[in-house]
Design a protein around this motif. Structure first.
Motif, mmCIF file in Angstrom:
data_model
loop_
_atom_site.group_PDB
_atom_site.id
_atom_site.type_symbol
_atom_site.label_atom_id
_atom_site.label_comp_id
_atom_site.label_asym_id
_atom_site.label_seq_id
_atom_site.Cartn_x
_atom_site.Cartn_y
_atom_site.Cartn_z
ATOM 1 N N ASP A 110 8.600 0.456 4.395
ATOM 2 C CA ASP A 110 8.001 -0.885 4.366
ATOM 3 C C ASP A 110 6.536 -0.792 4.782
ATOM 4 O OD1 ASP A 110 7.536 -3.578 4.281
ATOM 5 O OD2 ASP A 110 8.520 -4.015 6.202
ATOM 6 N N HIS A 111 5.650 -0.838 3.820
ATOM 7 C CA HIS A 111 4.222 -0.847 4.127
ATOM 8 C C HIS A 111 3.498 -1.651 3.054
ATOM 9 C CE1 HIS A 111 2.686 2.174 1.107
ATOM 10 N NE2 HIS A 111 3.966 2.410 1.036
ATOM 11 N N GLU A 112 2.336 -2.164 3.409
ATOM 12 C CA GLU A 112 1.600 -3.067 2.521
ATOM 13 C C GLU A 112 0.911 -2.295 1.397
ATOM 14 O OE1 GLU A 112 -1.795 -6.613 2.782
ATOM 15 O OE2 GLU A 112 -1.132 -5.543 4.588
ATOM 16 N N LEU A 113 1.072 -2.795 0.182
ATOM 17 C CA LEU A 113 0.414 -2.205 -0.980
ATOM 18 C C LEU A 113 -0.826 -3.011 -1.342
ATOM 19 C CD1 LEU A 113 3.507 -1.466 -3.289
ATOM 20 C CD2 LEU A 113 2.346 0.108 -1.733
ATOM 21 N N GLU A 114 -1.772 -2.351 -1.975
ATOM 22 C CA GLU A 114 -2.979 -3.039 -2.424
ATOM 23 C C GLU A 114 -2.627 -4.051 -3.516
ATOM 24 O OE1 GLU A 114 -6.283 -2.763 -1.293
ATOM 25 O OE2 GLU A 114 -5.167 -1.819 0.335
ATOM 26 N N PRO A 115 -3.362 -5.156 -3.621
ATOM 27 C CA PRO A 115 -3.060 -6.195 -4.609
ATOM 28 C C PRO A 115 -3.087 -5.663 -6.045
ATOM 29 C CG PRO A 115 -4.648 -6.983 -2.995
ATOM 30 C CD PRO A 115 -4.519 -5.515 -2.775
ATOM 31 N N GLU A 116 -2.219 -6.215 -6.843
ATOM 32 C CA GLU A 116 -2.168 -5.856 -8.267
ATOM 33 C C GLU A 116 -3.380 -6.435 -8.986
ATOM 34 O OE1 GLU A 116 0.678 -6.999 -12.083
ATOM 35 O OE2 GLU A 116 1.514 -6.992 -10.053
ATOM 36 N N PRO A 117 -4.006 -5.678 -9.881
ATOM 37 C CA PRO A 117 -5.172 -6.204 -10.600
ATOM 38 C C PRO A 117 -4.770 -7.322 -11.560
ATOM 39 C CG PRO A 117 -4.509 -4.098 -11.510
ATOM 40 C CD PRO A 117 -3.700 -4.286 -10.270
ATOM 41 N N GLU A 118 -5.666 -8.279 -11.746
ATOM 42 C CA GLU A 118 -5.392 -9.372 -12.677
ATOM 43 C C GLU A 118 -5.550 -8.878 -14.110
ATOM 44 O OE1 GLU A 118 -7.865 -12.669 -11.795
ATOM 45 O OE2 GLU A 118 -7.074 -12.965 -9.767
ATOM 46 N N GLY A 119 -4.872 -9.566 -15.007
ATOM 47 C CA GLY A 119 -4.979 -9.210 -16.422
ATOM 48 C C GLY A 119 -4.170 -7.980 -16.768
#
Length: 303
Positions: A110-119
């Motif tokens: 359980d660790h935070e992932l970087e945000p998914e790119p838009e588009g």
């Protein structure tokens, strides 16, 4: 996974304060916090001490014959007599080996992932359900062809295929991390000779380097394996085909628990091409839709 012979060479270089690059395109990862080459191009210093171990002369007392070391040797011999198999401080040549074959599916870290790119456009796996691994659903997004300003643009003509930018969410299987780390430790122990430690022993302060190497190696091989599920080919053109891990791999390895060896999700960006020979299998829903369209066409023709 990295071939055993290559792992052995890498392990030897870990002990020798440098790391041997592996073969393949996805072998120069960088993180979002450090865009320099990471795993395959950076030296991993073991921090060797220049102090010489052992007594200064015959009959004197020194680190090699301290009460602490004598107690450790005594405890080790007692463990052997009782049939126990405990390892403390690394792989020793005279210790019995534990079973190192991982079994069962590991829990997910359980660790935070970087945000998914838009588009971008979601890419479906070649086979229905083929995106599942270690209890995790792998995802791949096509972010579009590289533009003319991209260093890889010239490869469109050279490869005869359009180079695309991709984003991926995948997982490094804990079983694979455990196996890789075990192999690296064993191979490193064969050449290890750290001051203050018996020959063949990997000291505690060097253990995090082993974890970091194993984690990065499995992240790379996980990318290589994952893209084949989607009919995508990596680019074997040096840094143009490098994978960029969006999470900070060094920080991830620092908090990675080598007692539980959890599977580690991650996201990455890279350039690649679609495999023109890949055959995509339609899902049941798609097949039903095609059948319905064909039936509707036949009914219209009859009327």
């Amino acid at each position: 996974m990295m071939p055993k012979a290559t792992l052995a060479a890498a392990a030897t270089c870990l002990v020798a304060l440098s790391l041997v690059p592996s073969s393949g395109a996805f072998l120069a990862p960088v993180t979002h916090n450090d865009h320099r080459a990471s795993m395959s191009t950076s030296a991993l210093s073991m921090g060797k001490s220049m102090a010489m171990p052992g007594p200064a002369k015959s009959g004197s007392s020194g680190p090699a014959t301290s009460e602490y070391r004598m107690k450790k040797m005594s405890d080790r011999m007692k463990s052997k007599k009782k049939g126990k198999n405990k390892k403390k401080g690394g792989f020793g040549g005279d210790d019995e080996e534990e079973s190192t074959t991982p079994t069962g599916e590991k829990k997910i870290m359980d660790h935070e992932l970087e945000p998914e790119p838009e588009g971008g456009e979601e890419v479906a796996p070649l086979v229905a359900g083929g995106a599942e691994k270690a209890g995790y659903t792998i995802r791949l997004k096509d972010l579009g062809p590289v533009d003319e300003k991209d260093d890889a643009y010239y490869l469109n003509e050279e490869l005869g295929r359009t180079v695309h930018n991709f984003w991926m969410s995948a997982i490094a299987d804990g079983n694979e991390i455990e196996k890789t780390r075990t192999t690296v430790l064993k191979q490193s122990a064969k050449n290890a000779n750290f001051p203050g430690f018996r020959k063949g022993q990997i000291p505690p302060y060097a253990q995090p380097k082993m974890t970091n190497f194993a984690l990065q190696e499995v992240l790379v091989t996980s990318c290589q394996e994952a893209i084949t599920r989607f009919g995508v080919n990596e680019i074997n053109e040096g840094q143009l085909g490098a994978v960029t891990f969006n999470e900070n791999v060094d920080e991830l390895s620092k908090k990675y628990n080598i007692k539980s060896f959890l599977s580690a999700p991650f996201t990455a960006n890279f350039r690649a091409t679609f495999d023109p020979e890949a055959v995509r299998e339609n899902s049941e829903a798609e097949e039903e839709e095609v059948a319905e369209e064909a039936e509707a066409t036949n009914n219209d023709a009859e009327t």
